[in-house]
Design a protein around this motif. Structure first.
Motif, PDB file in Angstrom:
ATOM      1  N   PRO A  91      44.783   2.857  48.993  1.00  0.00           N
ATOM      2  CA  PRO A  91      44.224   1.686  48.317  1.00  0.00           C
ATOM      3  C   PRO A  91      42.702   1.837  48.263  1.00  0.00           C
ATOM      4  O   PRO A  91      42.109   2.384  49.203  1.00  0.00           O
ATOM      5  CB  PRO A  91      44.639   0.516  49.206  1.00  0.00           C
ATOM      6  CG  PRO A  91      45.024   1.103  50.506  1.00  0.00           C
ATOM      7  CD  PRO A  91      45.388   2.527  50.293  1.00  0.00           C
ATOM      8  N   LEU A  92      42.094   1.381  47.170  1.00  0.00           N
ATOM      9  CA  LEU A  92      40.650   1.565  46.997  1.00  0.00           C
ATOM     10  C   LEU A  92      39.878   1.045  48.208  1.00  0.00           C
ATOM     11  O   LEU A  92      38.900   1.651  48.641  1.00  0.00           O
ATOM     12  CB  LEU A  92      40.189   0.843  45.726  1.00  0.00           C
ATOM     13  CG  LEU A  92      38.792   1.176  45.248  1.00  0.00           C
ATOM     14  CD1 LEU A  92      38.661   2.647  44.900  1.00  0.00           C
ATOM     15  CD2 LEU A  92      38.425   0.304  44.056  1.00  0.00           C
ATOM     16  N   SER A  93      40.341  -0.073  48.742  1.00  0.00           N
ATOM     17  CA  SER A  93      39.719  -0.582  49.961  1.00  0.00           C
ATOM     18  C   SER A  93      40.793  -1.372  50.730  1.00  0.00           C
ATOM     19  O   SER A  93      41.859  -1.661  50.181  1.00  0.00           O
ATOM     20  CB  SER A  93      38.556  -1.502  49.624  1.00  0.00           C
ATOM     21  OG  SER A  93      39.031  -2.608  48.887  1.00  0.00           O
ATOM     22  N   ARG A  94      40.461  -1.688  51.997  1.00  0.00           N
ATOM     23  CA  ARG A  94      41.427  -2.473  52.772  1.00  0.00           C
ATOM     24  C   ARG A  94      41.264  -3.948  52.380  1.00  0.00           C
ATOM     25  O   ARG A  94      40.559  -4.706  53.033  1.00  0.00           O
ATOM     26  CB  ARG A  94      41.188  -2.268  54.271  1.00  0.00           C
ATOM     27  CG  ARG A  94      42.333  -2.828  55.106  1.00  0.00           C
ATOM     28  CD  ARG A  94      42.068  -2.644  56.576  1.00  0.00           C
ATOM     29  NE  ARG A  94      42.129  -1.241  56.962  1.00  0.00           N
ATOM     30  CZ  ARG A  94      41.652  -0.770  58.105  1.00  0.00           C
ATOM     31  NH1 ARG A  94      41.068  -1.581  58.965  1.00  0.00           N
ATOM     32  NH2 ARG A  94      41.742   0.509  58.400  1.00  0.00           N
ATOM     33  N   ASN A  95      41.927  -4.311  51.300  1.00  0.00           N
ATOM     34  CA  ASN A  95      41.754  -5.642  50.739  1.00  0.00           C
ATOM     35  C   ASN A  95      43.121  -6.307  50.692  1.00  0.00           C
ATOM     36  O   ASN A  95      44.114  -5.681  50.318  1.00  0.00           O
ATOM     37  CB  ASN A  95      41.173  -5.487  49.318  1.00  0.00           C
ATOM     38  CG  ASN A  95      41.020  -6.805  48.600  1.00  0.00           C
ATOM     39  OD1 ASN A  95      42.015  -7.406  48.186  1.00  0.00           O
ATOM     40  ND2 ASN A  95      39.788  -7.262  48.462  1.00  0.00           N
ATOM     41  N   GLU A  96      43.153  -7.600  51.049  1.00  0.00           N
ATOM     42  CA  GLU A  96      44.470  -8.256  51.180  1.00  0.00           C
ATOM     43  C   GLU A  96      45.228  -8.356  49.860  1.00  0.00           C
ATOM     44  O   GLU A  96      46.444  -8.476  49.851  1.00  0.00           O
ATOM     45  CB  GLU A  96      44.314  -9.637  51.815  1.00  0.00           C
ATOM     46  CG  GLU A  96      43.417 -10.567  51.013  1.00  0.00           C
ATOM     47  CD  GLU A  96      43.200 -11.897  51.722  1.00  0.00           C
ATOM     48  OE1 GLU A  96      42.999 -12.895  51.021  1.00  0.00           O
ATOM     49  OE2 GLU A  96      43.240 -11.910  52.973  1.00  0.00           O
ATOM     50  N   ARG A  97      44.484  -8.250  48.745  1.00  0.00           N
ATOM     51  CA  ARG A  97      45.180  -8.281  47.452  1.00  0.00           C
ATOM     52  C   ARG A  97      45.771  -6.904  47.125  1.00  0.00           C
ATOM     53  O   ARG A  97      46.804  -6.806  46.479  1.00  0.00           O
ATOM     54  CB  ARG A  97      44.217  -8.722  46.346  1.00  0.00           C
ATOM     55  CG  ARG A  97      43.887 -10.236  46.428  1.00  0.00           C
ATOM     56  CD  ARG A  97      42.871 -10.636  45.380  1.00  0.00           C
ATOM     57  NE  ARG A  97      43.320 -10.352  44.021  1.00  0.00           N
ATOM     58  CZ  ARG A  97      42.521  -9.874  43.051  1.00  0.00           C
ATOM     59  NH1 ARG A  97      41.252  -9.644  43.290  1.00  0.00           N
ATOM     60  NH2 ARG A  97      43.012  -9.647  41.853  1.00  0.00           N
ATOM     61  N   GLU A 132      46.634  -5.592  37.612  1.00  0.00           N
ATOM     62  CA  GLU A 132      46.796  -6.114  36.255  1.00  0.00           C
ATOM     63  C   GLU A 132      47.787  -5.286  35.438  1.00  0.00           C
ATOM     64  O   GLU A 132      48.681  -5.827  34.803  1.00  0.00           O
ATOM     65  CB  GLU A 132      45.451  -6.056  35.490  1.00  0.00           C
ATOM     66  CG  GLU A 132      44.248  -6.607  36.231  1.00  0.00           C
ATOM     67  CD  GLU A 132      44.324  -8.107  36.416  1.00  0.00           C
ATOM     68  OE1 GLU A 132      44.835  -8.764  35.499  1.00  0.00           O
ATOM     69  OE2 GLU A 132      43.917  -8.615  37.487  1.00  0.00           O
ATOM     70  N   ASP A 133      47.594  -3.919  35.497  1.00  0.00           N
ATOM     71  CA  ASP A 133      48.364  -3.093  34.548  1.00  0.00           C
ATOM     72  C   ASP A 133      49.490  -2.283  35.204  1.00  0.00           C
ATOM     73  O   ASP A 133      50.157  -1.494  34.532  1.00  0.00           O
ATOM     74  CB  ASP A 133      47.426  -2.159  33.771  1.00  0.00           C
ATOM     75  CG  ASP A 133      46.694  -1.169  34.681  1.00  0.00           C
ATOM     76  OD1 ASP A 133      46.993  -1.120  35.890  1.00  0.00           O
ATOM     77  OD2 ASP A 133      45.815  -0.441  34.181  1.00  0.00           O
TER      78      ASP A 133
END
Ligand code: ATP
Length: 446
Positions: A344-350, A400-401
């Motif tokens: 994942p690009l960053s450790r982000n909850e989304r 999104e895609d």
């Protein structure tokens, strides 16, 4: 110019390929442990050998025999009497050398005077049985081949195969080497990949040529550069007492050209010896011709650890990209410890739920590695250093895609593909399908 061995040792430690055995106690000489990356690479080397030698052939079957065998096996095979190296010892520093390693009768370490050579048996002895005084001395096998020879009759009668027939085995061997060293090149405990290919006398020379070519090509197909590999035929005076002919596949290791694998024509020595010592008839009855004979055997014998080292050295590269040095292992995809890294690009909850979902999809088909710590650039570089062919990156646009980016290790090309069917796309790329690097949807980034 081959890479420095120190760089390989350091990469192996840094990235979890190989650790010194018993390191917290100061280490045990010439014994090594394979870490999380190393164990995968080593398994892949063995799987590639088994696939080529057993799975893809109709004339070879596998076997897995015990390490400890009846002591008489080693009398019959000649190991008790002649599995020896001449050893000399330095009178000053007491370092021991193989006599063949010292050319001028002086210790290469301190220049001290050397003793006369004495013969040193390379087999490890141990005791079998609960009470030491009554226990019998047995040996740890120094090769896997003898387990095959003593089972020749069992395999022929149960496999319903005719000659020519091969029996293959992968397993641990032990040799009390006088001078182990060069990392995992020469150790006292190592793994063998051995094939004993039984043929009729008279066809043996052709089969030797055949196996020499097969085995040489195997290394090339798995990515070893042709210029780093050569064949060397043994001279008459160099042949083991039982061998009719022998070739070594040699690799240009950092310390120079050295043996990677030996392919020998052992004649009917082994089966005849075991027939003599066991009293069993180990001849083969050819139902078609009505003949009975003791088969000849062609033996390609390779070391797992030495192949592991050669594949690592050959794959190692340092490249200048955008003013930075990138260390990369250009390992063949079927050997790489991890096939796909999911990042994942960053450790982000989304991002995390989608990244975990992608990982779950891919880990069914590939050896994967999930990593969400540190910057994406650093994570790419870590994957390059362990030779991961593909990185799959999940970014905010993916939400999104429903598409992700695949980054290819060697070309550094990046392509964007739908998550649905991602495993199939990766499979096709592994199968050799070219990356579409047309400017519209591919970019090259460090
Ligand atoms: P060497 O001359 O290097 O001692 P060898 O001719 O005794 O090797 P073989 O008995 O023909 O070796 O074994 C076949 C293969 O097993 C070798 O080509 C090598 O890849 C591997 N091998 C043998 N001994 C060792 C060892 N001590 N450590 C790691 N690999 C080994």
């Amino acid at each position: 110019m081959p890479v420095d061995m120190d760089k390989i040792v350091s990469l192996c430690k840094r990235r979890g390929f190989v650790f010194q055995s018993s390191e917290i106690y100061g280490g045990l000489g010439s014994c090594w442990d394979y870490g999380p990356m190393g164990v995968e690479l080593k398994r892949n080397v063995k799987d590639a050998w088994w696939k080529a030698i057993v799975q893809e052939r109709n004339d070879v079957v596998g076997i897995d025999t015990s390490i400890m065998m009846h002591p008489r096996v080693w009398e019959a095979s000649g190991h008790v009497d002649s599995f020896t190296d001449p050893l000399v010892e330095c009178k000053a520093c007491h370092f021991r050398w193989r006599a063949t390693e010292v050319s001028d009768q002086r210790c290469p370490k301190c220049g001290g005077e050397l003793t006369e050579p004495r013969m040193f048996n390379l087999m490890f002895k141990t005791l079998m049985g609960p009470v030491e005084e009554e226990a019998s001395t047995i040996y740890l096998r120094p090769e896997t081949a003898q387990g095959i020879f003593v089972n020749f009759e069992n395999v022929v009668s149960t496999s319903r195969k005719k000659l020519p027939l091969g029996i293959a085995q992968i397993g641990k061997s032990f040799r009390n080497e006088i001078t182990p060293g060069n990392f995992v090149f020469r150790t006292r405990e190592f793994e063998h990949m051995e094939l004993e290919y039984f043929v009729k006398q008279g066809t043996d020379e052709q089969w030797l040529d055949y196996w020499v070519k097969e085995r040489f090509d195997w290394y090339i197909e798995l990515g070893i550069k042709k210029e780093n590999l050569r064949l060397r035929q043994h001279g008459r005076n160099e042949l083991a007492h039982y061998a009719k002919d022998c070739y070594d596949v040699e690799y240009l290791f950092p310390m120079g050209w050295s043996e990677l694998e030996g392919i020998a024509n052992r004649g009917d020595y082994d089966l005849s010896q075991h027939a003599k010592h066991s009293g069993r008839d180990l001849s083969y009855y050819d139902a078609e011709s009505g003949e009975r004979y003791v088969p000849y055997v062609i033996e390609p014998s390779a070391g797992v650890d030495r192949s592991f080292l050669a594949f690592l050295i050959d794959a190692y590269d340092e490249e200048e990209i955008g003013g930075e040095t990138r260390t990369v292992l250009h390992l063949h995809p079927s050997l790489a410890p991890v096939t796909v890294a999911v990042l994942p690009l960053s450790r982000n909850e989304r991002l995390t739920p989608l990244a975990k979902e992608v990982h779950k999809q891919l880990c069914q088909s590939f050896m994967t590695y999930y990593d969400d710590s540190q910057s994406i650039g650093r994570r790419y570089r870590r994957q390059d250093e362990t030779g991961t062919p593909f990185c799959v990156t999940i970014d905010f646009q993916s939400l999104e895609d429903n598409q992700v980016t695949i980054r290819e290790r060697d070309s550094l090309a990046q392509i964007r593909v739908p998550i649905e069917g991602l495993a199939e796309i990766l499979q096709a790329k592994l199968g050799g399908e070219a990356f579409d690097t047309s400017p519209l949807w591919a970019t090259r980034q460090p």
